[in-house]
Design an enzyme around this catalytic site. Structure first.
Site, PDB file in Angstrom:
ATOM      1  N   CYS A  24      17.802 -19.075   6.520  1.00  0.00           N
ATOM      2  CA  CYS A  24      16.357 -18.956   6.693  1.00  0.00           C
ATOM      3  C   CYS A  24      16.013 -17.529   7.104  1.00  0.00           C
ATOM      4  O   CYS A  24      16.900 -16.688   7.313  1.00  0.00           O
ATOM      5  CB  CYS A  24      15.841 -19.952   7.739  1.00  0.00           C
ATOM      6  SG  CYS A  24      16.396 -19.573   9.421  1.00  0.00           S
ATOM      7  N   CYS A  27      17.666 -16.073  10.141  1.00  0.00           N
ATOM      8  CA  CYS A  27      19.011 -15.511   9.956  1.00  0.00           C
ATOM      9  C   CYS A  27      18.926 -14.043   9.551  1.00  0.00           C
ATOM     10  O   CYS A  27      19.578 -13.183  10.142  1.00  0.00           O
ATOM     11  CB  CYS A  27      19.767 -16.292   8.887  1.00  0.00           C
ATOM     12  SG  CYS A  27      20.021 -18.036   9.241  1.00  0.00           S
ATOM     13  N   ASP A 450      -0.283  13.609 -15.664  1.00  0.00           N
ATOM     14  CA  ASP A 450       0.094  14.923 -16.163  1.00  0.00           C
ATOM     15  C   ASP A 450      -0.178  14.932 -17.678  1.00  0.00           C
ATOM     16  O   ASP A 450      -0.215  13.885 -18.308  1.00  0.00           O
ATOM     17  CB  ASP A 450       1.571  15.162 -15.877  1.00  0.00           C
ATOM     18  CG  ASP A 450       2.089  16.425 -16.533  1.00  0.00           C
ATOM     19  OD1 ASP A 450       1.467  17.480 -16.351  1.00  0.00           O
ATOM     20  OD2 ASP A 450       3.101  16.339 -17.253  1.00  0.00           O
ATOM     21  N   ASP A 649       6.348  13.905 -15.650  1.00  0.00           N
ATOM     22  CA  ASP A 649       7.676  13.899 -16.253  1.00  0.00           C
ATOM     23  C   ASP A 649       8.486  15.152 -15.965  1.00  0.00           C
ATOM     24  O   ASP A 649       9.672  15.198 -16.265  1.00  0.00           O
ATOM     25  CB  ASP A 649       7.571  13.737 -17.764  1.00  0.00           C
ATOM     26  CG  ASP A 649       7.139  15.031 -18.447  1.00  0.00           C
ATOM     27  OD1 ASP A 649       6.193  15.659 -17.943  1.00  0.00           O
ATOM     28  OD2 ASP A 649       7.748  15.401 -19.462  1.00  0.00           O
ATOM     29  N   ASP A 653       6.207  18.361 -11.534  1.00  0.00           N
ATOM     30  CA  ASP A 653       5.458  17.187 -11.076  1.00  0.00           C
ATOM     31  C   ASP A 653       6.084  16.548  -9.833  1.00  0.00           C
ATOM     32  O   ASP A 653       5.497  15.637  -9.255  1.00  0.00           O
ATOM     33  CB  ASP A 653       5.398  16.124 -12.186  1.00  0.00           C
ATOM     34  CG  ASP A 653       4.663  16.616 -13.419  1.00  0.00           C
ATOM     35  OD1 ASP A 653       3.648  17.308 -13.244  1.00  0.00           O
ATOM     36  OD2 ASP A 653       5.098  16.310 -14.537  1.00  0.00           O
TER      37      ASP A 653
END
Length: 756
Positions: A24, A27, A450, A649, A653
């Protein structure tokens, strides 16, 4: 939110540990708290769903053996995961499922006759001699054998003063079972031994169904592992050898026939074919490959024979990285889970206190409690007051409180939804690197894009061929491509590629001369031909006035104009531009349809940026933004609108991706950009960004639904149990059903996303 080794210093090490014995949220919270207190441990996250612990620690102060020992000391099993293949292909999940199934069969094999005896006795159809003794005899092995693991866990966690769900079940069933021997001894208490057996059987049924559903929810890792090839055909000294994958080295030449999997990442050195890359990008159409093309391991060669040089093997391959990313996402936590963790951290001790208070309440104030139960008795057939001792009623209510109060559903509410979402995303080419991005992405207000490589293809493409005078487009392109066919300049390559695509034959050139940054000339069929900018042609004494109007029009459209001239006058104009990716316009429209502001951030000059934005359907443009200024641009958008997702990319960036509330990298982009991102779009298709946002919103809705039902069920059921209005059997069935409902509700994500 970007958690990695760098956050804790260069010396920090990251290890993943498989944990056994968790039942549970109590735990997982207990183990997490213990790990965080260990010397040298910087961060620890324990996932109840995947049974894993992600630990960042300083090797000088802590070791994997010390971490395992700390977990085992508080009553759980642990082992460090070594290598890239997760836990022997997740065999531990299969073992857990088989063990749960055996306990389930044994429990009901004995509890079913007990149930039958109880029903027959209650209905007065058949009075079996010594039926109460039979109930005790049949119930004992259900608890002592089938339920043994439950009692062991309950004892260990209670000994450590951190009782969990198993402690509630253990106390409830033992309290119910002990009434059997007491009743046989003549004490004024009803025999609930049979009820104890049924409670344990229901409990083990819930565990069995949870194990089965948990296996389905975490199927994504196993499915990714199965994608990889088991062997590779290597070419050495003109001969072919089939070797296991662990013997393939970078630089080996692999031979892949039609219909076979590409064993590992590499570069095609010979042959041409179409490769099915759907496992990595989600793209259903095969991609053409030829010499020089990059290919990914586990993708499928569909048509021709390929010879591929291995470039990345083992843990460096795309598939291994994808598996690692999915695991990290499944093992992470979202901020909303913190509230549930705080509640479950104190839940079991509070329930134990409530159960004791309930027992005492029925014994000390029987008139008041009996009055409430008697009022509801006509509506609830299992509530019987007349002729029943106060001790029996006290046991009845206390046992119901214990078994109804399992916090398992609360603990599963978030991790099971994240596990399902990470698997769905991976199948669609969306790698969720950090689970917390799910919660943030669903509430973003702005998508900052971008331009180059994100909205556009990132390389020049011929968009227009505009002939002048009596020339045709094919003649203009043929002359220009004949000059540019050996050029290394991107624009020259674009012109040559367009001629090749249109199957235009090229002409022989002599006396070729190039002027860097301006253009080139050559002699073709006895005449001087020039290709380049306006200024370059003017310097050669060529009149460009006939082309000026069209050149200006191309510039307004954000295109670069290349003039082609011969015999002292311009023959035509070729327009080159970095064109939008397929689907970019549709993606922008879809993002707006989701109620988001879409902004372009680019270092290009205003005119080019606005031309691209206009074509894509973007209204707001931030142009002339230097790489160092992109993060500031994102910060200003955050101040103006709120949470921002940045999509990029390139290396320039990376800072903006880190600044954004959610950084999203294009999979084909630079490694540093991907490392700065929370989500990676493998294919680079912006339409997958739309799916990612919809997936995030759907996942967070499921998390909130799961938490609502988990908390709501306990808030409603515990008072009913305290008042004696909830039969322990119904309580246990409802408890198991709540956990199963959380898992089933999360699995419905697959159906929702399939309709996106």
């Amino acid at each position: 939110m970007k958690t990695n080794e760098n956050e804790f210093g260069k010396d920090a090490k990251h290890s993943v540990f498989t944990i056994g014995g968790m039942s549970c949220a109590g735990c997982s919270n207990r183990i997490e708290a213990v790990l965080k207190r260990l010397p040298g441990v910087e961060s620890a996250t324990v996932n109840l769903m995947t049974k894993d612990a992600d630990v960042f620690y300083r090797p000088r102060e802590q070791t994997p053996q010390g971490i395992v020992a700390a977990i085992e000391k508080i009553g759980y099993m642990a082992a460090e995961k070594v290598g890239e293949r997760p836990a022997a292909d997740r065999d531990e999940s299969a073992d857990e499922f088989r063990a749960a199934f055996r306990r389930f069969l044994m429990a009901w094999g004995l509890a079913a006759p007990v149930t039958l005896l109880m029903i027959l006795h209650m209905m007065g159809l058949w009075m079996v001699p010594y039926h109460q003794a039979f109930e005790v005899i049949l119930a004992a092995p259900v608890l002592a054998v089938a339920g043994w693991a439950t009692y062991v866990k309950a004892f260990k966690t209670s000994l450590d003063l951190s009782p969990n769900m198993d402690a509630l079940i253990a106390l409830g069933t033992l309290a119910a079972f002990i009434t059997g021997p007491l009743a046989l001894a003549g004490l004024p208490v009803a025999n609930y031994a049979g009820v104890a057996a049924m409670i344990m059987a229901f409990h083990l049924t819930g565990r069995y169904i949870e194990a089965r559903a948990r296996g389905r929810a975490s199927h994504a890792i196993r499915r990714l592992l199965e994608l990889g090839a088991k062997t590779a055909r290597i070419e050495r000294d003109g001969r072919e050898f089939e070797v296991p994958m662990d013997q393939v080295k970078a630089g080996d030449v692999m031979v892949i026939r039609p219909g076979e999997k590409i064993p590992t990442d590499g570069e095609v050195i010979d042959g041409a074919s179409a490769v099915d890359e759907s496992m990595s990008t989600g793209e259903s159409l095969p991609v053409d490959k030829a010499a020089g093309s990059a290919v990914l391991g586990a993708t499928i060669n569909t048509t021709g024979l390929l010879r591929v040089r291995a470039t990345r093997v083992g843990s460096d391959t795309f598939l291994a990285q994808m598996i690692r990313v999915v695991q990290e996402a499944q093992n992470s936590k979202v901020p909303i889970q913190a509230f549930a963790d705080r509640v479950t951290g104190v839940f079991v001790p509070v329930v134990l206190a409530v159960a004791l208070a309930t027992f005492l309440l029925w014994l000390l104030f029987p008139q008041h409690t009996r009055g409430i139960a008697a009022w509801m008795a006509p509506l609830l057939p299992w509530v019987r007051i007349e002729g029943v001792s106060s001790l029996t009623l006290a046991v009845f209510a206390a046992v119901a409180v214990l078994v109804i109060s399992c916090p398992c559903a609360m603990g599963l509410a978030t991790p099971v939804a994240l596990t399902v979402a990470a698997g769905i995303g991976a199948a669609r080419g969306i790698l969720i690197r950090r689970g917390e991005a799910i919660q943030v992405l669903q509430k973003i207000r702005v998508i900052a894009l971008d331009k180059t490589g994100t909205l556009t293809t990132g390389k020049p493409t011929v968009t227009d061929v505009f002939p002048l005078e009596n020339y045709c487009a094919e003649e203009v392109l043929a002359l220009a491509a004949s000059l540019e066919r050996s050029s290394e300049h991107p624009i020259g390559k674009a012109v040559a590629a367009r001629a090749e695509k249109d199957n235009i034959p090229l002409k022989q050139t002599d006396d070729f001369q190039a002027v860097p940054g301006k253009g080139a000339r050559a002699c073709i069929e006895g005449q001087d031909v020039y290709v380049g900018k306006e200024d370059y042609l003017r310097e050669q004494g060529i009149d460009v006035s006939a082309a000026e109007q069209q050149v200006q029009r191309f510039r307004e459209e954000g295109k670069t104009a290349v003039l082609v001239a011969a015999e002292g006058h311009v023959l035509g104009i070729i327009a080159v531009a970095d064109v939008l990716k397929p689907g970019a316009t549709a993606a922008v429209a879809a993002l707006k349809g989701l109620g988001l502001h879409v902004v372009m951030i680019t270092g290009d000059h205003e005119r080019t940026a606005r031309a691209v934005a206009r074509e894509a359907g973007i209204d707001r443009v931030l142009a002339n933004v230097l790489p160092a200024e992109k993060a500031d641009a994102v910060r200003k958008l955050q101040e103006e609108f709120g949470p921002v997702a940045m999509v990029g990319d390139g290396i320039n960036d990376a800072a903006a991706l880190a600044q954004a509330d959610v950084g999203i990298a294009i999979g084909a982009g630079a490694d540093v950009a991907i490392e700065s991102a929370d989500i990676v779009l493998v294919s680079g298709d912006l339409l997958t960004l739309v799916i990612a946002i919809r997936l995030a919103r759907a996942t967070f809705i499921k998390i909130k639904q799961n938490l609502f039902w988990a908390f709501g069920y306990n808030l409603l059921a515990i008072p009913l149990a305290m008042l004696g209005l909830l039969h322990p059997l119904i309580a246990e069935a409802a408890m198991a059903a709540s956990s199963i409902n959380v898992i089933a509700n999360s699995l419905r994500l697959k159906g929702i996303v399939s309709r996106m």
